[in-house]
Design a protein around this motif. Structure first.
Motif, PDB file in Angstrom:
ATOM      1  N   ASN A   1       0.821  -1.207   0.000  1.00  0.00           N
ATOM      2  CA  ASN A   1       0.000   0.000   0.000  1.00  0.00           C
ATOM      3  C   ASN A   1       0.851   1.251   0.000  1.00  0.00           C
ATOM      4  O   ASN A   1       1.856   1.337   0.724  1.00  0.00           O
ATOM      5  CB  ASN A   1      -0.917   0.022   1.217  1.00  0.00           C
ATOM      6  CG  ASN A   1      -2.124  -0.872   1.070  1.00  0.00           C
ATOM      7  OD1 ASN A   1      -2.026  -2.079   1.258  1.00  0.00           O
ATOM      8  ND2 ASN A   1      -3.267  -0.291   0.736  1.00  0.00           N
ATOM      9  N   ILE A   2       0.455   2.247  -0.787  1.00  0.00           N
ATOM     10  CA  ILE A   2       1.017   3.587  -0.693  1.00  0.00           C
ATOM     11  C   ILE A   2       0.362   4.295   0.478  1.00  0.00           C
ATOM     12  O   ILE A   2       1.007   4.978   1.269  1.00  0.00           O
ATOM     13  CB  ILE A   2       0.786   4.372  -2.002  1.00  0.00           C
ATOM     14  CG1 ILE A   2       1.385   3.619  -3.183  1.00  0.00           C
ATOM     15  CG2 ILE A   2       1.369   5.779  -1.903  1.00  0.00           C
ATOM     16  CD1 ILE A   2       1.013   4.209  -4.533  1.00  0.00           C
ATOM     17  N   ASN A   3      -0.945   4.157   0.585  1.00  0.00           N
ATOM     18  CA  ASN A   3      -1.739   4.577   1.733  1.00  0.00           C
ATOM     19  C   ASN A   3      -2.945   3.640   1.792  1.00  0.00           C
ATOM     20  O   ASN A   3      -2.975   2.623   1.091  1.00  0.00           O
ATOM     21  CB  ASN A   3      -2.144   6.051   1.620  1.00  0.00           C
ATOM     22  CG  ASN A   3      -2.817   6.367   0.284  1.00  0.00           C
ATOM     23  OD1 ASN A   3      -3.612   5.578  -0.223  1.00  0.00           O
ATOM     24  ND2 ASN A   3      -2.489   7.524  -0.287  1.00  0.00           N
ATOM     25  N   SER A   4      -3.923   3.969   2.618  1.00  0.00           N
ATOM     26  CA  SER A   4      -5.071   3.072   2.772  1.00  0.00           C
ATOM     27  C   SER A   4      -5.885   2.928   1.499  1.00  0.00           C
ATOM     28  O   SER A   4      -6.628   1.947   1.330  1.00  0.00           O
ATOM     29  CB  SER A   4      -5.992   3.580   3.895  1.00  0.00           C
ATOM     30  OG  SER A   4      -5.319   3.590   5.133  1.00  0.00           O
ATOM     31  N   TYR A   5      -5.743   3.901   0.573  1.00  0.00           N
ATOM     32  CA  TYR A   5      -6.637   3.974  -0.581  1.00  0.00           C
ATOM     33  C   TYR A   5      -5.949   3.679  -1.913  1.00  0.00           C
ATOM     34  O   TYR A   5      -6.587   3.776  -2.963  1.00  0.00           O
ATOM     35  CB  TYR A   5      -7.283   5.365  -0.642  1.00  0.00           C
ATOM     36  CG  TYR A   5      -7.707   5.868   0.704  1.00  0.00           C
ATOM     37  CD1 TYR A   5      -8.751   5.249   1.393  1.00  0.00           C
ATOM     38  CD2 TYR A   5      -7.053   6.933   1.316  1.00  0.00           C
ATOM     39  CE1 TYR A   5      -9.145   5.691   2.650  1.00  0.00           C
ATOM     40  CE2 TYR A   5      -7.444   7.384   2.564  1.00  0.00           C
ATOM     41  CZ  TYR A   5      -8.488   6.757   3.231  1.00  0.00           C
ATOM     42  OH  TYR A   5      -8.873   7.200   4.474  1.00  0.00           O
ATOM     43  N   SER A   6      -4.675   3.315  -1.876  1.00  0.00           N
ATOM     44  CA  SER A   6      -3.963   3.008  -3.117  1.00  0.00           C
ATOM     45  C   SER A   6      -2.904   1.950  -2.855  1.00  0.00           C
ATOM     46  O   SER A   6      -2.380   1.834  -1.749  1.00  0.00           O
ATOM     47  CB  SER A   6      -3.322   4.263  -3.721  1.00  0.00           C
ATOM     48  OG  SER A   6      -2.391   4.844  -2.821  1.00  0.00           O
ATOM     49  N   PHE A   7      -2.603   1.185  -3.909  1.00  0.00           N
ATOM     50  CA  PHE A   7      -1.664   0.068  -3.801  1.00  0.00           C
ATOM     51  C   PHE A   7      -0.752   0.103  -5.012  1.00  0.00           C
ATOM     52  O   PHE A   7      -1.191   0.391  -6.127  1.00  0.00           O
ATOM     53  CB  PHE A   7      -2.426  -1.256  -3.758  1.00  0.00           C
ATOM     54  CG  PHE A   7      -1.579  -2.459  -3.452  1.00  0.00           C
ATOM     55  CD1 PHE A   7      -1.480  -2.942  -2.155  1.00  0.00           C
ATOM     56  CD2 PHE A   7      -0.886  -3.123  -4.453  1.00  0.00           C
ATOM     57  CE1 PHE A   7      -0.715  -4.064  -1.873  1.00  0.00           C
ATOM     58  CE2 PHE A   7      -0.115  -4.232  -4.180  1.00  0.00           C
ATOM     59  CZ  PHE A   7      -0.029  -4.705  -2.874  1.00  0.00           C
ATOM     60  N   CYS A   8       0.518  -0.213  -4.809  1.00  0.00           N
ATOM     61  CA  CYS A   8       1.493  -0.211  -5.896  1.00  0.00           C
ATOM     62  C   CYS A   8       1.940  -1.635  -6.206  1.00  0.00           C
ATOM     63  O   CYS A   8       2.502  -2.326  -5.347  1.00  0.00           O
ATOM     64  CB  CYS A   8       2.708   0.643  -5.542  1.00  0.00           C
ATOM     65  SG  CYS A   8       3.927   0.730  -6.879  1.00  0.00           S
ATOM     66  N   ILE A   9       1.636  -2.086  -7.428  1.00  0.00           N
ATOM     67  CA  ILE A   9       2.073  -3.400  -7.908  1.00  0.00           C
ATOM     68  C   ILE A   9       3.428  -3.244  -8.588  1.00  0.00           C
ATOM     69  O   ILE A   9       3.587  -2.411  -9.480  1.00  0.00           O
ATOM     70  CB  ILE A   9       1.063  -3.983  -8.903  1.00  0.00           C
ATOM     71  CG1 ILE A   9      -0.297  -4.207  -8.230  1.00  0.00           C
ATOM     72  CG2 ILE A   9       1.579  -5.290  -9.500  1.00  0.00           C
ATOM     73  CD1 ILE A   9      -1.394  -4.591  -9.203  1.00  0.00           C
TER      74      ILE A   9
ATOM     75  N   LEU B   1       2.782  -0.109 -11.003  1.00  0.00           N
ATOM     76  CA  LEU B   1       1.388   0.094 -11.386  1.00  0.00           C
ATOM     77  C   LEU B   1       0.595   0.445 -10.132  1.00  0.00           C
ATOM     78  O   LEU B   1       0.539  -0.335  -9.182  1.00  0.00           O
ATOM     79  CB  LEU B   1       0.840  -1.183 -12.032  1.00  0.00           C
ATOM     80  CG  LEU B   1      -0.653  -1.228 -12.359  1.00  0.00           C
ATOM     81  CD1 LEU B   1      -1.026  -0.138 -13.354  1.00  0.00           C
ATOM     82  CD2 LEU B   1      -1.020  -2.608 -12.911  1.00  0.00           C
ATOM     83  N   VAL B   2      -0.025   1.622 -10.131  1.00  0.00           N
ATOM     84  CA  VAL B   2      -0.769   2.102  -8.966  1.00  0.00           C
ATOM     85  C   VAL B   2      -2.259   1.846  -9.182  1.00  0.00           C
ATOM     86  O   VAL B   2      -2.833   2.249 -10.201  1.00  0.00           O
ATOM     87  CB  VAL B   2      -0.511   3.599  -8.710  1.00  0.00           C
ATOM     88  CG1 VAL B   2      -1.282   4.066  -7.475  1.00  0.00           C
ATOM     89  CG2 VAL B   2       0.984   3.858  -8.528  1.00  0.00           C
ATOM     90  N   ILE B   3      -2.873   1.175  -8.208  1.00  0.00           N
ATOM     91  CA  ILE B   3      -4.279   0.784  -8.269  1.00  0.00           C
ATOM     92  C   ILE B   3      -5.067   1.561  -7.215  1.00  0.00           C
ATOM     93  O   ILE B   3      -4.607   1.734  -6.082  1.00  0.00           O
ATOM     94  CB  ILE B   3      -4.434  -0.732  -7.994  1.00  0.00           C
ATOM     95  CG1 ILE B   3      -3.711  -1.551  -9.063  1.00  0.00           C
ATOM     96  CG2 ILE B   3      -5.897  -1.132  -7.905  1.00  0.00           C
ATOM     97  CD1 ILE B   3      -4.333  -1.473 -10.426  1.00  0.00           C
ATOM     98  N   GLY B   4      -6.261   2.029  -7.588  1.00  0.00           N
ATOM     99  CA  GLY B   4      -7.130   2.716  -6.640  1.00  0.00           C
ATOM    100  C   GLY B   4      -8.591   2.453  -6.953  1.00  0.00           C
ATOM    101  O   GLY B   4      -8.934   1.929  -8.017  1.00  0.00           O
ATOM    102  N   ASP B   5      -9.459   2.829  -6.032  1.00  0.00           N
ATOM    103  CA  ASP B   5     -10.894   2.619  -6.222  1.00  0.00           C
ATOM    104  C   ASP B   5     -11.691   3.704  -5.509  1.00  0.00           C
ATOM    105  O   ASP B   5     -12.230   3.482  -4.428  1.00  0.00           O
ATOM    106  CB  ASP B   5     -11.307   1.231  -5.720  1.00  0.00           C
ATOM    107  CG  ASP B   5     -12.802   0.969  -5.913  1.00  0.00           C
ATOM    108  OD1 ASP B   5     -13.412   1.647  -6.757  1.00  0.00           O
ATOM    109  OD2 ASP B   5     -13.354   0.102  -5.210  1.00  0.00           O
ATOM    110  N   ARG B   6     -11.729   4.895  -6.049  1.00  0.00           N
ATOM    111  CA  ARG B   6     -12.595   5.983  -5.622  1.00  0.00           C
ATOM    112  C   ARG B   6     -12.520   6.291  -4.130  1.00  0.00           C
ATOM    113  O   ARG B   6     -13.514   6.661  -3.501  1.00  0.00           O
ATOM    114  CB  ARG B   6     -14.053   5.688  -5.990  1.00  0.00           C
ATOM    115  CG  ARG B   6     -14.274   5.417  -7.467  1.00  0.00           C
ATOM    116  CD  ARG B   6     -15.727   5.099  -7.749  1.00  0.00           C
ATOM    117  NE  ARG B   6     -16.204   4.001  -6.929  1.00  0.00           N
ATOM    118  CZ  ARG B   6     -17.478   3.799  -6.630  1.00  0.00           C
ATOM    119  NH1 ARG B   6     -18.401   4.632  -7.069  1.00  0.00           N
ATOM    120  NH2 ARG B   6     -17.836   2.770  -5.901  1.00  0.00           N
TER     121      ARG B   6
END
Length: 249
Positions: free
Chosen positions: A18-26, A83-88
């Motif tokens: 996680n970068i923070n609670s709301y985003s993740f870096c693959i 690759l950074v993943i997020g969901d609103r």
């Protein structure tokens, strides 16, 4: 930038974390399945292709992704980079399966490694992951883990692992005591007090801290495909009930 904000680059971004609670870096080095729209940024040489298009070039995709209704909602990210993943703004967590079996709400599954196999669950709106590998899922609030026997509000339910699929339980006492619940039931609206998923046996259930849901376009397509079984009168009646439901909401 001021105010203590952290500025990231390709080197400072975390690796598979996680970068923070709301985003993740693959830390991508190969291929991942990702939900369409989940990518918010990337560094490196990464290509994106729809699952259907990729399957025409690589037979392993068809063997790993067995859910035709959801095919158009997923892409394959291939290459090397961050690759950074997020969901609103939803919370994002990563999970590791080790020769496991986990079923999760389709609208909350964001990405998974190609070592995992995806199948469509017998419970509408859910997908099952089988095998060994990492996957990412979003939740409306932190995830709560509970053990059966347990009854869950369908809107708050995120998924379950290593236990049988739930049965549906209706609380008829609630319906009898609540006039408004009865009216809403006529219009197709239900609450967690009225209808729950009933889990028995051993295993783990994943719950969201909120009942807020993401829209699931594939679930709409699934329901629409079933309307072909209705005659004209039944289809018209269903249409009227859906209109009344949307007006109530």
């Amino acid at each position: 930038m001021t105010g203590g904000s952290t500025v990231h680059d390709a080197q400072s971004l975390p690796s598979n974390d996680n970068i923070n609670s709301y985003s993740f870096c693959i830390d991508l080095n190969g291929e991942w399945f990702t939900s369409k729209g989940a990518m918010i940024a990337y560094y490196g040489n990464i290509d994106f292709a729809g699952v259907a298009a990729f399957a025409s070039r690589a037979a392993w995709v068809a063997s790993r992704f067995s859910s035709p209704i959801y095919t158009q909602d997923w892409v394959i990210a291939a290459g090397q980079g961050k690759l950074v993943i997020g969901d609103r703004g939803f919370d994002i967590n990563s999970y590791d399966l080790d020769a496991g079996n986990l079923t999760i709400k389709a609208s909350n599954l964001l990405a998974f490694e190609t070592g995992l196999e995806l199948k469509q669950s017998i419970v509408p709106g859910f997908l099952t992951l089988i095998g060994t590998g990492k996957f990412l899922a979003s939740s409306s609030g932190p995830v709560i883990f509970v053990e059966p026997p347990f009854r869950a509000d369908p809107d708050a339910l995120l998924g379950w692992a290593d236990c049988p699929s739930p049965s549906v339980h209706y609380d008829h006492n609630w319906m009898a005591q609540s006039f408004m619940a009865g009216i809403q039931g006529m219009f197709g609206r239900e609450s967690g007090e009225e209808r729950q998923y009933d889990f028995t046996g051993a295993g783990t259930i994943l719950m969201q801290s909120s009942e807020q849901m993401r829209a699931d376009g594939a679930l709409v397509r699934l329901v629409e495909s079933q309307t072909n079984l209705l005659d004209a009168q039944s289809a018209g009646s269903l249409g009227q009930r859906l209109v009344m439901r949307s007006q109530q909401q």
